[in-house]
Design an enzyme around this catalytic site. Structure first.
Site, PDB file in Angstrom:
ATOM      1  N   HIS A  86     -10.320  -6.356   0.260  1.00 46.84           N
ATOM      2  CA  HIS A  86     -10.000  -5.256   2.543  1.00 46.84           C
ATOM      3  C   HIS A  86     -11.758  -4.563   2.476  1.00 46.84           C
ATOM      4  CE1 HIS A  86      -5.532  -4.719   0.795  1.00 46.84           C
ATOM      5  NE2 HIS A  86      -6.227  -5.676   1.314  1.00 46.84           N
TER       6      HIS A  86
ATOM      7  N   ASP B 171     -13.105  -1.516   2.962  1.00 47.00           N
ATOM      8  CA  ASP B 171     -12.990  -0.763   2.949  1.00 47.00           C
ATOM      9  C   ASP B 171     -14.152  -0.521   1.274  1.00 47.00           C
ATOM     10  OD1 ASP B 171     -10.542  -0.805   1.458  1.00 47.00           O
ATOM     11  OD2 ASP B 171     -10.091   1.416   1.114  1.00 47.00           O
TER      12      ASP B 171
ATOM     13  N   ASP C 155      -7.888  -0.477  -5.866  1.00 42.44           N
ATOM     14  CA  ASP C 155      -6.932  -0.092  -6.000  1.00 42.44           C
ATOM     15  C   ASP C 155      -5.486  -1.150  -6.299  1.00 42.44           C
ATOM     16  OD1 ASP C 155      -8.479   0.389  -4.064  1.00 42.44           O
ATOM     17  OD2 ASP C 155      -7.721  -0.453  -2.037  1.00 42.44           O
TER      18      ASP C 155
ATOM     19  N   HIS D 199     -10.618   7.352  -3.994  1.00 44.68           N
ATOM     20  CA  HIS D 199      -9.402   6.612  -2.900  1.00 44.68           C
ATOM     21  C   HIS D 199      -9.113   7.203  -2.077  1.00 44.68           C
ATOM     22  CE1 HIS D 199      -7.997   2.621  -1.076  1.00 44.68           C
ATOM     23  NE2 HIS D 199      -9.243   2.285  -1.028  1.00 44.68           N
TER      24      HIS D 199
END
Length: 304
Positions: free
Chosen positions: A65, A67, A213, A271
């Protein structure tokens, strides 16, 4: 005890804000620097943190991803412009290899250093990096694409020499390494001196788990049991539990539950969703489950 620290470069989530940068950290251990994730702005944050680019020896990417990886090619380009010659290891899910090779051919084809790509199997926990002082293991996570965390484990060090005993028994410097390795000593008069009188126990090995994540995994604590410091994503509070479940993220309470079940020393939250103007609500939520929870923020440095 040599430093084992985590430098926070970015602790925001996917949507850019003026308060937080995208995910990036530097793990500092025994003089070595390892970059963990590399979102946009990582180079700027390295500058602000006064971390020397040339000392970064390896990069660990959790998943693809943006980010967590959009800053990588720009940083690699800057390494080349700075005249880097030392090889750089990049550990990432195998899906990144082709993308990175294409970018390198386009933007970094005439630099004086090599990038060694190491594909990481995100479905298994295994050692992906090892040197004389530490190991790094992958930690399988559950996100919307292949994703893993990383567990940095310090290798046990040798015991500490008791200088007073070395001087008392007139033990030559040439024998220090043997004594650290467990050897006893016999004096010229024939007295036997056991090793336990010559050394003090070594410092217990330290460990740091970076859990990027992921949705809440009830069994995750089994993989990180007893680590000194845990970073666990805490994108949402319980007020947005449905969003956490939909997008395979965790709440602060869930992160604290993992920390409590794993018996870790301290929990670092990060996050953060851009919907929170003040992350104190996330910290308060986490502390209801695990008291030694802390908020990360750009430029903060945590001792593992």
């Amino acid at each position: 005890m040599e430093p084992f620290k985590v430098h926070i470069l970015g602790c925001g989530s996917a949507l850019p804000t003026i308060r937080h940068y995208a995910s990036a950290q530097v793990v500092e251990m025994r003089g070595k620097l390892f970059l963990v994730d590399c979102g946009e702005g990582t180079q700027i944050q390295l500058r602000r943190s006064r971390i020397r680019f040339t000392k970064i020896s390896a990069v660990f990417i959790s998943h693809l991803h943006g980010d967590h990886c959009f800053g990588l090619i720009g940083m690699l380009s800057t390494f080349g412009l700075l005249g880097r010659t030392a090889r750089l290891a990049v550990y990432a899910p195998k899906e990144m290899e082709d993308i990175l090779n294409r970018q390198m051919r386009l933007f970094c084809h005439d630099f004086d250093y090599e990038v060694d790509f190491h594909p990481v199997d995100t479905t298994v926990q295994k050692i992906v990096y090892e040197d004389r002082s530490l190991t790094v293991e992958s930690i399988p996570l559950e996100h919307r694409m292949p994703c893993c965390g990383y567990l940095f484990r310090e290798k046990p060090s040798k015991p500490h020499i008791r200088r007073d005993m070395i001087d008392f028994y007139h033990i030559p410097v040439s024998q220090i390494d043997n004594i650290k390795a467990g050897a006893d000593w016999t004096t010229e008069e024939g007295e036997h001196v056991p090793n336990s009188r010559l050394v003090e126990p070594s410092d217990p090995p330290r460990s740091y788990a970076y859990c990027s994540d992921t949705r809440y995994i009830p069994t995750l604590h089994e993989r990180i049991q007893g680590v000194c410091t845990l970073y666990h994503e805490s994108t949402y509070g319980e007020d947005n539990l449905l969003l956490a479940e939909k997008y395979y993220h965790s709440t602060a309470r869930q992160a604290a539950t993992v920390a409590s079940d794993a018996g870790v020393g301290q929990l670092l939250l990060g996050h953060y969703s851009s919907r929170y103007e003040d992350e104190q609500v996330l910290l308060d939520e986490a502390k209801q489950v695990f008291s030694n929870a802390r908020l990360t923020d750009e430029q903060l440095v945590f001792d593992v």
